[in-house]
Design a protein around this motif. Sequence first.
Motif, PDB file in Angstrom:
ATOM      1  N   LYS A 123       1.033  -1.183   0.123  1.00  0.00           N
ATOM      2  CA  LYS A 123      -0.082   0.072  -0.010  1.00  0.00           C
ATOM      3  C   LYS A 123       0.862   1.168  -0.009  1.00  0.00           C
ATOM      4  CE  LYS A 123      -3.904   2.125   2.401  1.00  0.00           C
ATOM      5  NZ  LYS A 123      -3.303   3.432   2.413  1.00  0.00           N
ATOM      6  N   LEU A 124       0.384   2.122  -0.791  1.00  0.00           N
ATOM      7  CA  LEU A 124       1.417   3.505  -0.694  1.00  0.00           C
ATOM      8  C   LEU A 124       0.717   4.432   0.110  1.00  0.00           C
ATOM      9  CD1 LEU A 124       1.705   3.781  -4.778  1.00  0.00           C
ATOM     10  CD2 LEU A 124       3.557   3.467  -3.174  1.00  0.00           C
ATOM     11  N   PRO A 125       1.254   5.471   0.608  1.00  0.00           N
ATOM     12  CA  PRO A 125       0.464   6.402   1.400  1.00  0.00           C
ATOM     13  C   PRO A 125      -0.339   7.367   0.366  1.00  0.00           C
ATOM     14  CG  PRO A 125       3.026   6.472   1.312  1.00  0.00           C
ATOM     15  CD  PRO A 125       2.715   5.547   0.280  1.00  0.00           C
ATOM     16  N   ASP A 126      -1.453   7.750   1.196  1.00  0.00           N
ATOM     17  CA  ASP A 126      -2.644   8.267   0.598  1.00  0.00           C
ATOM     18  C   ASP A 126      -2.078   9.740  -0.336  1.00  0.00           C
ATOM     19  OD1 ASP A 126      -4.330   6.376   1.599  1.00  0.00           O
ATOM     20  OD2 ASP A 126      -4.871   8.107   3.250  1.00  0.00           O
ATOM     21  N   GLY A 127      -2.492   9.838  -1.543  1.00  0.00           N
ATOM     22  CA  GLY A 127      -2.220  10.907  -2.101  1.00  0.00           C
ATOM     23  C   GLY A 127      -1.079  10.699  -3.182  1.00  0.00           C
ATOM     24  N   VAL A 128      -0.532   9.315  -3.248  1.00  0.00           N
ATOM     25  CA  VAL A 128       0.726   9.046  -3.989  1.00  0.00           C
ATOM     26  C   VAL A 128       0.329   8.438  -5.333  1.00  0.00           C
ATOM     27  CG1 VAL A 128       2.892   8.044  -4.150  1.00  0.00           C
ATOM     28  CG2 VAL A 128       2.375   9.092  -2.057  1.00  0.00           C
ATOM     29  N   GLN A 129       0.620   8.808  -6.423  1.00  0.00           N
ATOM     30  CA  GLN A 129       0.316   8.188  -7.550  1.00  0.00           C
ATOM     31  C   GLN A 129       1.171   7.196  -7.908  1.00  0.00           C
ATOM     32  OE1 GLN A 129       0.380  10.996 -10.838  1.00  0.00           O
ATOM     33  NE2 GLN A 129      -1.035  12.430  -9.893  1.00  0.00           N
ATOM     34  N   ALA A 130       0.853   5.819  -8.597  1.00  0.00           N
ATOM     35  CA  ALA A 130       1.503   4.832  -8.823  1.00  0.00           C
ATOM     36  C   ALA A 130       1.873   4.731 -10.400  1.00  0.00           C
ATOM     37  CB  ALA A 130       0.891   3.611  -8.256  1.00  0.00           C
ATOM     38  N   ILE A 131       2.916   4.518 -10.833  1.00  0.00           N
ATOM     39  CA  ILE A 131       3.199   3.897 -12.278  1.00  0.00           C
ATOM     40  C   ILE A 131       3.973   2.643 -12.038  1.00  0.00           C
ATOM     41  CG2 ILE A 131       4.598   4.193 -14.250  1.00  0.00           C
ATOM     42  CD1 ILE A 131       4.346   7.434 -13.938  1.00  0.00           C
ATOM     43  N   ARG A 132       3.329   1.636 -12.435  1.00  0.00           N
ATOM     44  CA  ARG A 132       4.080   0.238 -12.594  1.00  0.00           C
ATOM     45  C   ARG A 132       5.167  -0.018 -13.569  1.00  0.00           C
ATOM     46  NH1 ARG A 132       1.379  -2.616  -8.608  1.00  0.00           N
ATOM     47  NH2 ARG A 132      -0.506  -2.127  -7.976  1.00  0.00           N
ATOM     48  N   VAL A 133       6.223  -0.477 -12.991  1.00  0.00           N
ATOM     49  CA  VAL A 133       7.210  -0.423 -14.222  1.00  0.00           C
ATOM     50  C   VAL A 133       7.913  -2.030 -14.161  1.00  0.00           C
ATOM     51  CG1 VAL A 133       7.917   1.964 -13.896  1.00  0.00           C
ATOM     52  CG2 VAL A 133       9.072   0.264 -12.348  1.00  0.00           C
ATOM     53  N   ASN A 134       8.564  -2.487 -14.957  1.00  0.00           N
ATOM     54  CA  ASN A 134       9.454  -3.455 -14.986  1.00  0.00           C
ATOM     55  C   ASN A 134      11.074  -2.914 -15.045  1.00  0.00           C
ATOM     56  OD1 ASN A 134      11.223  -5.606 -15.510  1.00  0.00           O
ATOM     57  ND2 ASN A 134      10.006  -6.219 -17.515  1.00  0.00           N
ATOM     58  N   TYR A 135      11.510  -3.089 -13.803  1.00  0.00           N
ATOM     59  CA  TYR A 135      12.912  -2.704 -13.370  1.00  0.00           C
ATOM     60  C   TYR A 135      13.876  -3.277 -14.424  1.00  0.00           C
ATOM     61  CZ  TYR A 135      11.426   0.158  -9.464  1.00  0.00           C
ATOM     62  OH  TYR A 135      10.798   0.941  -8.825  1.00  0.00           O
ATOM     63  N   ASP A 136      13.497  -4.495 -15.092  1.00  0.00           N
ATOM     64  CA  ASP A 136      14.607  -5.116 -15.939  1.00  0.00           C
ATOM     65  C   ASP A 136      14.436  -4.436 -17.309  1.00  0.00           C
ATOM     66  OD1 ASP A 136      15.626  -6.863 -14.010  1.00  0.00           O
ATOM     67  OD2 ASP A 136      13.979  -8.008 -14.168  1.00  0.00           O
ATOM     68  N   ASP A 137      13.512  -3.730 -17.401  1.00  0.00           N
ATOM     69  CA  ASP A 137      13.353  -3.164 -19.027  1.00  0.00           C
ATOM     70  C   ASP A 137      13.566  -1.439 -18.969  1.00  0.00           C
ATOM     71  OD1 ASP A 137      12.342  -2.214 -21.461  1.00  0.00           O
ATOM     72  OD2 ASP A 137      10.254  -2.999 -21.230  1.00  0.00           O
ATOM     73  N   GLU A 138      14.548  -0.898 -19.476  1.00  0.00           N
ATOM     74  CA  GLU A 138      14.830   0.240 -19.473  1.00  0.00           C
ATOM     75  C   GLU A 138      13.712   1.127 -19.985  1.00  0.00           C
ATOM     76  OE1 GLU A 138      19.141   2.361 -19.885  1.00  0.00           O
ATOM     77  OE2 GLU A 138      18.257   2.137 -21.842  1.00  0.00           O
ATOM     78  N   ALA A 139      13.479   0.656 -21.270  1.00  0.00           N
ATOM     79  CA  ALA A 139      12.303   1.420 -21.955  1.00  0.00           C
ATOM     80  C   ALA A 139      11.183   1.813 -20.853  1.00  0.00           C
ATOM     81  CB  ALA A 139      11.903   0.757 -22.915  1.00  0.00           C
ATOM     82  N   SER A 140      10.694   0.618 -20.088  1.00  0.00           N
ATOM     83  CA  SER A 140       9.726   0.934 -19.185  1.00  0.00           C
ATOM     84  C   SER A 140      10.090   1.964 -18.035  1.00  0.00           C
ATOM     85  CB  SER A 140       9.405  -0.310 -18.399  1.00  0.00           C
ATOM     86  OG  SER A 140       8.533  -0.382 -17.228  1.00  0.00           O
ATOM     87  N   LEU A 141      11.300   2.076 -17.567  1.00  0.00           N
ATOM     88  CA  LEU A 141      11.810   2.997 -16.558  1.00  0.00           C
ATOM     89  C   LEU A 141      11.743   4.421 -17.250  1.00  0.00           C
ATOM     90  CD1 LEU A 141      14.714   1.157 -15.082  1.00  0.00           C
ATOM     91  CD2 LEU A 141      12.652   1.926 -13.738  1.00  0.00           C
ATOM     92  N   ILE A 142      12.301   4.521 -18.581  1.00  0.00           N
ATOM     93  CA  ILE A 142      12.446   5.813 -19.129  1.00  0.00           C
ATOM     94  C   ILE A 142      10.991   6.431 -19.344  1.00  0.00           C
ATOM     95  CG2 ILE A 142      12.947   7.004 -21.327  1.00  0.00           C
ATOM     96  CD1 ILE A 142      15.083   5.037 -21.484  1.00  0.00           C
TER      97      ILE A 142
END
Length: 321
Positions: A45-64
């Motif tokens: 669970k994230l703190p209230d008010g924080v947006q989430a973006i799901r990423v694949n840390y093994d995929d540079e394009a996802s991080l960029i």
Amino acid sequence: MSTKPIERVAIVGATGRIGGSFAQSLVQTGKHTVTALTRHDSQAKLPDGVQAIRVNYDDEASLIKALEGQQFLIITLSVRAPPDLHGRITAAAGKAGVPYIMPNAYGNPVNPDGIKEYDVYSSSTLERINDVHNAGSSSIYLPCGFWYEWSLACGEPWFGFTIKDRKVTFFDDGKRILSVSTWNQCGRAIAGLLSLPEAGETPSLAQFKNDKVLINSFRVSQRDMLDSLHRVLGTTDDDWEISYETSEKRIADGAAELAQGIFSGFAKMLYGGAFLPANQESDFAGTMELANGILGLPKEDLDEATRRVVDMIQDNWNPFT
């Protein structure tokens, strides 16, 4: 550079304790859009008010893609994270055009005269700062000493305390003073820092560009910690098993354990080195100028912080989950 504060902040590790403190404090200012990078399968669970973006840390394009448009990236990683992950994140941030990165380096300030043999952490601090510069971004790092709650709650290999069993190992005479910070103080520091104008005024964020933001909560010894535990728990020395060990032996034992693959050996080496009398950086608040005043940080109550630790222990807190 803008005369306004930074608005868009991304955090790696916002579901963790320190990352969560950063995120919560930033949201509370009302000045920032806070985005957490999380794994696709994360259920935390994230703190209230924080947006989430799901990423694949093994995929540079996802991080960029996740980091495009962000103005400030804060990296907090588990001690068990892959050793190359930090560099991969900073490289992606640089390609995404993130101008500022706070690396995963939250211990003592790096000795300007070079890394001493007893200092097993500063080399990784320098590596992570260099990760940022190699990516083409500007670094701002937050030396805050050991986290008080973490270090006191984790067990004997850290600050020497096993609170449930009422046992403590004093290193040398137990009176060596360290500079430490609470998680909440670190969160307030980030919120204060990123609430400053980026540039154009004094103080500003630009003052800390490619430099450190030095903060602390307390200057305490193991003896001070035990006295605080007595006040919180209603105990005395007679209720505790107190033993003594030299810092040098602590470091040697830790090295031997680490060579056998025992992870807690690293903690013994790291903390044993901090308590060595020769280590001046471990009580940086006694000799160096802090940013506490610039950032509006309050004076904290040691016993309140110790009480939080006791509550964590009673709730069977696990630092590695």
